[in-house]
Design a protein around this motif. Structure first.
Motif, PDB file in Angstrom:
ATOM      1  N   PHE A 187       0.827  -1.207   0.000  1.00 29.71           N
ATOM      2  CA  PHE A 187       0.000   0.000   0.000  1.00 29.71           C
ATOM      3  C   PHE A 187       0.864   1.260   0.000  1.00 29.71           C
ATOM      4  CE2 PHE A 187      -0.097  -1.510   4.537  1.00 29.71           C
ATOM      5  CZ  PHE A 187       0.508  -0.435   5.172  1.00 29.71           C
ATOM      6  N   LEU A 188       0.187   2.352  -0.380  1.00 30.96           N
ATOM      7  CA  LEU A 188       0.772   3.680  -0.211  1.00 30.96           C
ATOM      8  C   LEU A 188       0.238   4.238   1.095  1.00 30.96           C
ATOM      9  CD1 LEU A 188       2.088   6.439  -1.117  1.00 30.96           C
ATOM     10  CD2 LEU A 188      -0.142   6.966  -2.156  1.00 30.96           C
ATOM     11  N   TYR A 189       1.137   4.598   1.995  1.00 29.21           N
ATOM     12  CA  TYR A 189       0.738   5.257   3.235  1.00 29.21           C
ATOM     13  C   TYR A 189       0.927   6.754   3.039  1.00 29.21           C
ATOM     14  CZ  TYR A 189       1.046   7.124   7.947  1.00 29.21           C
ATOM     15  OH  TYR A 189       0.859   7.879   9.071  1.00 29.21           O
ATOM     16  N   THR A 190      -0.137   7.504   3.217  1.00 29.55           N
ATOM     17  CA  THR A 190      -0.022   8.946   2.974  1.00 29.55           C
ATOM     18  C   THR A 190      -0.793   9.762   4.006  1.00 29.55           C
ATOM     19  OG1 THR A 190      -0.424  10.710   1.351  1.00 29.55           O
ATOM     20  CG2 THR A 190      -1.964   8.857   1.313  1.00 29.55           C
ATOM     21  N   ILE A 191      -0.230  10.894   4.360  1.00 30.02           N
ATOM     22  CA  ILE A 191      -0.892  11.867   5.249  1.00 30.02           C
ATOM     23  C   ILE A 191      -1.173  13.086   4.386  1.00 30.02           C
ATOM     24  CG2 ILE A 191      -0.698  13.208   7.395  1.00 30.02           C
ATOM     25  CD1 ILE A 191       1.650  11.247   8.131  1.00 30.02           C
ATOM     26  N   PRO A 192      -2.352  13.147   3.774  1.00 31.11           N
ATOM     27  CA  PRO A 192      -2.548  14.199   2.771  1.00 31.11           C
ATOM     28  C   PRO A 192      -2.636  15.609   3.341  1.00 31.11           C
ATOM     29  CG  PRO A 192      -4.522  12.811   2.973  1.00 31.11           C
ATOM     30  CD  PRO A 192      -3.476  12.193   3.831  1.00 31.11           C
ATOM     31  N   ASN A 193      -3.118  15.736   4.584  1.00 34.44           N
ATOM     32  CA  ASN A 193      -3.385  17.087   5.114  1.00 34.44           C
ATOM     33  C   ASN A 193      -2.437  17.475   6.245  1.00 34.44           C
ATOM     34  OD1 ASN A 193      -5.696  17.248   3.400  1.00 34.44           O
ATOM     35  ND2 ASN A 193      -6.798  15.984   4.897  1.00 34.44           N
ATOM     36  N   PHE A 194      -1.745  18.604   6.078  1.00 35.48           N
ATOM     37  CA  PHE A 194      -0.906  19.162   7.153  1.00 35.48           C
ATOM     38  C   PHE A 194       0.020  18.068   7.679  1.00 35.48           C
ATOM     39  CE2 PHE A 194      -5.334  20.929   7.586  1.00 35.48           C
ATOM     40  CZ  PHE A 194      -5.122  21.974   6.708  1.00 35.48           C
ATOM     41  N   ILE A 213      -3.251   6.528 -10.019  1.00 34.56           N
ATOM     42  CA  ILE A 213      -1.968   5.813 -10.136  1.00 34.56           C
ATOM     43  C   ILE A 213      -2.004   4.549  -9.278  1.00 34.56           C
ATOM     44  CG2 ILE A 213       0.499   5.926  -9.575  1.00 34.56           C
ATOM     45  CD1 ILE A 213       0.324   8.982 -10.192  1.00 34.56           C
ATOM     46  N   CYS A 214      -2.493   4.672  -8.061  1.00 34.79           N
ATOM     47  CA  CYS A 214      -2.519   3.518  -7.158  1.00 34.79           C
ATOM     48  C   CYS A 214      -3.495   2.456  -7.661  1.00 34.79           C
ATOM     49  CB  CYS A 214      -2.862   3.947  -5.742  1.00 34.79           C
ATOM     50  SG  CYS A 214      -1.499   4.842  -4.976  1.00 34.79           S
ATOM     51  N   ASP A 246     -13.482   2.082  -2.452  1.00 30.82           N
ATOM     52  CA  ASP A 246     -13.097   0.670  -2.520  1.00 30.82           C
ATOM     53  C   ASP A 246     -11.606   0.446  -2.422  1.00 30.82           C
ATOM     54  OD1 ASP A 246     -15.735  -0.018  -2.852  1.00 30.82           O
ATOM     55  OD2 ASP A 246     -15.609   0.144  -5.052  1.00 30.82           O
ATOM     56  N   ASN A 247     -10.824   1.498  -2.651  1.00 27.78           N
ATOM     57  CA  ASN A 247      -9.378   1.282  -2.677  1.00 27.78           C
ATOM     58  C   ASN A 247      -8.634   2.114  -1.634  1.00 27.78           C
ATOM     59  OD1 ASN A 247      -7.361  -0.305  -4.011  1.00 27.78           O
ATOM     60  ND2 ASN A 247      -6.498   1.625  -4.777  1.00 27.78           N
ATOM     61  N   VAL A 248      -9.369   2.723  -0.711  1.00 21.88           N
ATOM     62  CA  VAL A 248      -8.731   3.533   0.327  1.00 21.88           C
ATOM     63  C   VAL A 248      -9.132   3.011   1.705  1.00 21.88           C
ATOM     64  CG1 VAL A 248      -8.528   5.840   1.350  1.00 21.88           C
ATOM     65  CG2 VAL A 248      -8.699   5.592  -1.142  1.00 21.88           C
ATOM     66  N   VAL A 249      -8.150   2.803   2.547  1.00 18.93           N
ATOM     67  CA  VAL A 249      -8.397   2.552   3.974  1.00 18.93           C
ATOM     68  C   VAL A 249      -8.067   3.859   4.685  1.00 18.93           C
ATOM     69  CG1 VAL A 249      -7.677   1.282   6.019  1.00 18.93           C
ATOM     70  CG2 VAL A 249      -7.854   0.095   3.813  1.00 18.93           C
ATOM     71  N   TYR A 250      -9.026   4.371   5.436  1.00 18.91           N
ATOM     72  CA  TYR A 250      -8.900   5.695   6.042  1.00 18.91           C
ATOM     73  C   TYR A 250      -8.669   5.547   7.540  1.00 18.91           C
ATOM     74  CZ  TYR A 250     -10.500  10.380   7.533  1.00 18.91           C
ATOM     75  OH  TYR A 250     -10.603  11.625   8.095  1.00 18.91           O
TER      76      TYR A 250
END
Lengths: 438, 438
Positions: A187-194, A213-214, A246-250
């Motif tokens: 997976f891609l681990y991302t912190i999109p905000n701040f 892309i993912c 369907d493709n994001v775990v939040y």
């Protein structure tokens, strides 16, 4: 990677009789450098710009105390009893309301309550990552995430950010490079905000591209969003989850919008993944604390929680302003930093030749502490960076701390001019977080 | 064991698009059968003898509520803030006092506070167990432990018990057999007192022998002791940890002596192991909830907690008596069970040909629920056993539940006489616990 049966890596002074018994993954568990200095760094005369502790003084404690007492008296038998690993249904519904603020349309069944979002992260890694699997993460990334990834023997590949967050082209390149190497990205681990620690936000016009892309690469996205409601102008951004359920775990948390000491976070996952998460969570803690879930649930239903977030935002904006103006006033030439629009952090690059990790003990001697950049990378980058957390000290203390830090940097530059570059000792792997660097 | 990259095992109806993404360990995570029946089994007309929920009605709720309210008002800024992964120092000192009741002499530094002792167990497994390592455990064993062991891909080898607990000779044989097989035993997991689910206690004269066998074999002992203070005559037994501090990791919990909804447990470990545990715990949850630790700490310092344990003991003794007399009165021929001297559980063996797992849905239809024996084994044994938890229902309900269970068994025996043995579908591995079977 150490193979099973081989002794875990130890410091030279290890006298641990159990050294040959540890699992291979244990070799990746090392303490963050700030923790080694913790006893000194937590003295009152030290200004700590290291920790990610929220500014709780703004909370309406008396009202909270009264309500918690009432709740214990009336519903104590429920609050003190085991609950389900899934979490309280009422709280899961309220969590959906919170997420709606960032455009997420979710069903409460797909929410799993966790012991802070750290546990959510750990559970997601538990169910997806085999040893040797690759996790993509921004470079730098959250130190606690690197700790969890290390515990499951993931290989972290960092993806570059710029002032607008994760760079889509860099993501494409990282995916291609991992594929060429024959490894598998989970997976891609991302912190999109701040972002923690970089302070930047993923530009809205990049979000669809990152998701696409993912999706094309068959790679899940893990979106970690503890700071999303702390935009200083009250601005919010559409969650990645809002357009690709369907493709994001939040991952969400009440630690920054309410209180971290309750350890209440959550995961919103696609339905099938949610079932696995509940089972994983049962094996980890049986269930999250019932009392704490009820406190959060009651807080959300009886308090002006959005008003409270506004109070937090204003407190942090004031601190951000103090930090930025002090940086502008005091930092020596050759330093650069970002101006965050929300959240807790400024990411500072220091002049070439200065090693922020080697410098840390000297900074603490000068009564200022920070988190050096290396802790935020799995690959030993970051020695010219450091993270300034402006969330906890008063604006006055922040200014004083940054003034001291500037002095330390100037001393360091002189040292460097005299003796050449400073260096720090190597570390064995990504460093696990201490709450002080959360 | 599924190899990395291979899809996790799924039920025939799986439509999970993420199926190829799961880690190998995830294949071992399956729900306990009681959870599938949970919606039915938790209806008020069903007597649940399945759950391990403590009888909290005895708690002094009003006093507790007042104190928690006061504490929030005066120390809320600490209670709601991040703490250390190690746990609050004051609580760790008090935990040492609790453990002293069973002969343990420990230093608070070596105590790590966890989110229930389930998390302690998970952390111990995390730092010691590589996939394929062997964990020895009594057969049967705690379902939550089997869940954690499965999550780390341990291979569980069961060791026989008799009425005096773990059989030393069986332990020797198990160690020799594993060695012959070329595998490696990482630890013995044992519940010496008032075993879950078997209800038996390790005889005091076996304790030194068990410790010596493990020490000779170079195998660590993990002692799980949630029920040790719940002996019905106020009797306690010397903890294994009390005589072998260097080779025993001890797990403790406030879930049965105070309240499980707070999720406060602990690990007492040899010093070097303790450091690894703190790092592992940081990667799992950052820190245990501060508020909950402060509530337990205050409870221990201001309440007559030993008196409360006495109240619990008496409540459970009364329930044990109700269960045993009802078993004696109602159970059909061919059933056998133990008479526990403390704790929560009776382990019942049913007549040959009856499968307790296959019988469970029929029992729930007859308004009684239990935990079938297979969940307590990693190797599919236990189909002729079931666990009766007498901790939660009133004595009257216990008697009624056991009367219903006896009827179900008689019906089942008739079915068997008519149609041959009942069978249940196979399960994929050890089952993870649900709080209802904690």
């Amino acid at each position: 990677m150490t193979s099973p049966g081989q002794p875990a890596k130890q410091g030279p002074r290890s006298l641990d009789p159990h050294v040959r018994r540890y699992a291979a993954r244990t070799a990746g568990m090392t303490a963050s450098e700030i923790r080694a200095l913790f006893a000194v760094a937590s003295r009152p005369e030290v200004v700590s710009l290291a920790g990610g502790m929220p500014h709780l003084a703004a909370l309406p404690l008396d009202g909270l105390a009264r309500e918690v007492g009432e709740m214990m008296a009336t519903d104590g038998l429920v609050a003190l009893q085991y609950g389900s690993a899934h979490g309280l249904p009422e709280l899961r519904e309220q969590i959906c309301d919170v997420m709606a603020l960032e455009g997420i349309n979710a069903h409460p069944d797909d929410v799993v309550v966790t012991v802070g979002s750290q546990m959510g992260l750990d559970m997601v890694t538990r169910i997806f990552v085999d040893p040797g699997d690759v996790v993509l993460a921004e470079g730098p990334s959250y130190v606690g995430a690197l700790g969890s990834f290390a515990a499951y023997q993931a290989q972290v590949v960092h993806v570059a950010m710029d002032a607008h967050g994760l760079v889509p082209e860099a993501l494409r390149e990282a995916l291609a490079a991992v594929e060429r190497s024959g490894r598998r990205v989970k997976f891609l681990y991302t912190i999109p905000n701040f972002h923690n620690p970089a302070g930047v936000t993923l530009a809205v016009n990049r979000r669809a591209e990152v998701l696409e892309i993912c999706r094309q690469a068959g790679v899940l996205v893990v979106e970690d969003n503890p700071y999303g409601l702390l935009g200083f102008d009250g601005q919010t951004y559409p969650a990645l989850r809002s357009t690709d359920p369907d493709n994001v775990v939040y991952l969400g948390s009440f630690s920054k919008t309410f209180a971290p000491g309750l350890r209440v976070g959550w995961v919103l996952a696609p339905h099938a993944v949610r079932e696995k998460l509940v089972l994983a969570a049962e094996s980890a803690t049986l269930c999250p604390p019932t009392l704490n879930q009820m406190i959060v649930s009651r807080y959300l239903s009886t308090h002006d929680w959005k008003g409270q977030i506004k109070i937090y935002r204003e407190a942090y904006r004031e601190r951000r302003d103090a930090a930025i103006s002090a940086l502008e006033q005091h930092m020596p030439e050759g330093c650069s930093w970002n101006r965050p629009d929300g959240g807790f952090y400024v990411w500072l690059t220091v002049p070439e030749g200065i090693d922020t990790k080697a410098m840390l003990p000297r900074a603490v001697t000068q009564r200022v502490a920070y988190a050096s950049g290396t802790g935020f990378y799995a690959d030993r980058l970051g020695s010219r960076q450091l993270r300034i957390s402006y969330c906890y000290p008063t604006p006055e203390r922040i200014r004083e701390g940054i003034r001291r830090l500037a002095n330390v940097l100037e001393d360091e530059a002189q040292l460097h001019a005299t003796f050449g570059p400073t260096t720090s000792r190597e570390v064995g792997g990504p460093q696990s977080p201490s709450p002080d660097t959360a």
